[in-house]
Design a protein around this motif. Structure first.
Motif, PDB file in Angstrom:
ATOM      1  N   PHE A 129     -36.346  30.715 127.239  1.00  0.00           N
ATOM      2  CA  PHE A 129     -37.448  30.948 126.307  1.00  0.00           C
ATOM      3  C   PHE A 129     -37.220  30.190 124.999  1.00  0.00           C
ATOM      4  CE2 PHE A 129     -39.243  33.411 122.774  1.00  0.00           C
ATOM      5  CZ  PHE A 129     -40.585  33.437 123.139  1.00  0.00           C
ATOM      6  N   LYS A 148     -39.535  26.933 123.803  1.00  0.00           N
ATOM      7  CA  LYS A 148     -40.328  26.984 122.579  1.00  0.00           C
ATOM      8  C   LYS A 148     -39.914  25.921 121.571  1.00  0.00           C
ATOM      9  CE  LYS A 148     -43.076  30.384 123.578  1.00  0.00           C
ATOM     10  NZ  LYS A 148     -44.541  30.157 123.714  1.00  0.00           N
ATOM     11  N   SER A 149     -38.640  25.518 121.582  1.00  0.00           N
ATOM     12  CA  SER A 149     -38.174  24.547 120.593  1.00  0.00           C
ATOM     13  C   SER A 149     -38.535  23.106 120.946  1.00  0.00           C
ATOM     14  CB  SER A 149     -36.656  24.668 120.414  1.00  0.00           C
ATOM     15  OG  SER A 149     -35.969  24.279 121.591  1.00  0.00           O
ATOM     16  N   PRO A 201     -41.256  21.819 123.476  1.00  0.00           N
ATOM     17  CA  PRO A 201     -42.294  21.754 124.521  1.00  0.00           C
ATOM     18  C   PRO A 201     -42.583  20.320 124.964  1.00  0.00           C
ATOM     19  CG  PRO A 201     -43.258  22.250 122.384  1.00  0.00           C
ATOM     20  CD  PRO A 201     -41.774  22.367 122.220  1.00  0.00           C
ATOM     21  N   TYR A 241     -48.517  24.253 125.952  1.00  0.00           N
ATOM     22  CA  TYR A 241     -48.671  24.553 124.528  1.00  0.00           C
ATOM     23  C   TYR A 241     -49.484  25.810 124.230  1.00  0.00           C
ATOM     24  CZ  TYR A 241     -46.657  20.004 123.383  1.00  0.00           C
ATOM     25  OH  TYR A 241     -45.804  18.932 123.249  1.00  0.00           O
ATOM     26  N   GLU A 263     -50.492  29.852 123.963  1.00  0.00           N
ATOM     27  CA  GLU A 263     -49.716  30.987 123.486  1.00  0.00           C
ATOM     28  C   GLU A 263     -49.020  31.723 124.629  1.00  0.00           C
ATOM     29  OE1 GLU A 263     -52.100  33.582 121.168  1.00  0.00           O
ATOM     30  OE2 GLU A 263     -52.492  32.111 119.587  1.00  0.00           O
ATOM     31  N   PHE A 303     -45.245  30.533 128.427  1.00  0.00           N
ATOM     32  CA  PHE A 303     -43.920  30.735 128.997  1.00  0.00           C
ATOM     33  C   PHE A 303     -43.925  31.821 130.065  1.00  0.00           C
ATOM     34  CE2 PHE A 303     -39.592  32.421 129.169  1.00  0.00           C
ATOM     35  CZ  PHE A 303     -38.882  31.250 129.389  1.00  0.00           C
TER      36      PHE A 303
END
Length: 334
Positions: free
Chosen positions: A94, A98-99, A101, A143, A145, A148
């Motif tokens: 995760f 997120k860091s 993409p 991208y 929300e 993931f």
């Protein structure tokens, strides 16, 4: 044991994760289904100097025309202390996802460029469903929300691990179990339930669909239908305004707004529906309890059609409230 008139198959546990990975590649068409692409590539994701990881693969899920979904895949063996290891690994995924993409997009694009058939499937999906091109399609999957999602493929899943994976990590985690059996003659069979099998319009059919009932779009699902015997229906569904303990896919939990009950024979029909107020884990079982906002409401019975397309539900099934309201028989619900 698995038994046939010719052979007896006994459990043949995997010794290494690599053995399970080979099986996944062998059975991927059946394991994942025709509307999904398994990306069998291991590359580092995450920001240098911070959390970095290497997922075992990726799954592109195109079963919904409206919402394509990307799953990061983790392959594990139960004997490797999965309770501690898997949960931490998924949390690291995760953070890495997120860091960076853009790294995810690069990995998927490079794979598709090397695999013409997978590229064609992606481009066909994009063209058919209003995504401008492959680049835009991947951006919508990476991208957004709710981008993931994880899929854990393991040889054995205990209730405690299932409970943690499905309800304690803060993001959807689906699970699949794949087991191997071997006969004394050297024959090998694999036991598994295909990915999200109970979401398929064909997963409980007796005869092929003639095309009269379109498959439910997973993006439109907001209702779970549960089978109930008369005593449980009266005492719990009506008496307690709740239902437990049922299995619900992790990715379905945020979607469920209603619960309907299919009362088994002799009623053999969906007769009541209730709006769900909350969904909570049921003890440490990997199952859930659904509490209702108010008492369940009777509806015009939606009967099972003898010899019809849909068999009597034996486990929770998913549909939409809109479809439920319009249905005249069970064949039109799923």
């Amino acid at each position: 044991m698995l038994w046939t008139p010719q052979h007896q198959f006994h459990p043949d546990p995997f010794e290494k994760e690599a053995e399970l990975e080979v099986v996944i590649r062998e059975v991927k068409a059946t394991l994942f289904g025709e509307n999904r692409i398994y990306v069998d590539v291991k590359k580092l994701i995450g920001e240098r100097g911070k959390t970095q990881n290497i997922p075992d693969g990726y799954l592109l899920d195109f079963s919904s025309p409206k919402r394509p979904v990307l799953y990061l895949v983790e392959v594990e063996l139960a004997k490797h202390d999965p309770l501690r290891h898997i949960a931490q690994q998924l949390l690291n995924f995760f953070l890495s996802f997120k860091s960076t993409p853009q790294r995810m997009k690069q990995i998927l694009t490079e794979h598709l460029l090397k695999n013409p058939e997978a590229m064609r499937q992606c481009e066909d999906y994009a063209l058919k469903n209003g995504f401008r091109n492959l680049d835009y399609l991947l951006e919508q999957m990476i991208y957004s929300e709710q981008a993931f999602n994880c899929l854990v493929i393991i040889d054995e899943l205990e209730d405690e691990l299932e409970s943690i994976l499905h309800s304690s990590l803060g993001f959807p985690v689906e699970t699949l179990t794949v087991q191997r059996y071997q006969s004394e003659q050297g024959g090998v069979v694999y036991q598994f339930e295909p990915f999200l099998y109970d979401l398929s319009s064909q997963s409980a059919t007796t005869v092929p669909d003639k095309g009269n009932t379109p498959a439910i779009d997973p993006a439109e699902i907001d209702t779970v239908v549960v089978p109930a015997r008369e005593d449980g229906f009266q005492e719990t569904f009506l008496g307690e305004n709740r239902w437990y303990a049922i299995r619900i896919h992790s990715s379905m939990l945020p979607k469920i707004r209603y619960i309907a009950t299919y009362r088994v024979a002799p009623v053999s029909a969906i007769t009541h529906v209730a709006e769900v107020s909350k969904i909570e884990p049921w003890k440490d079982t990997g199952k859930y309890v659904l509490d209702f906002k108010e008492s369940a409401k009777a509806m015009t019975p939606i009967p099972l059609v003898p010899g019809g397309r849909i068999m009597a539900p034996q486990a929770p099934r998913y549909t939409s409230f809109a479809r439920l309201q319009k249905a005249k028989s069970l064949d039109e619900v799923f």
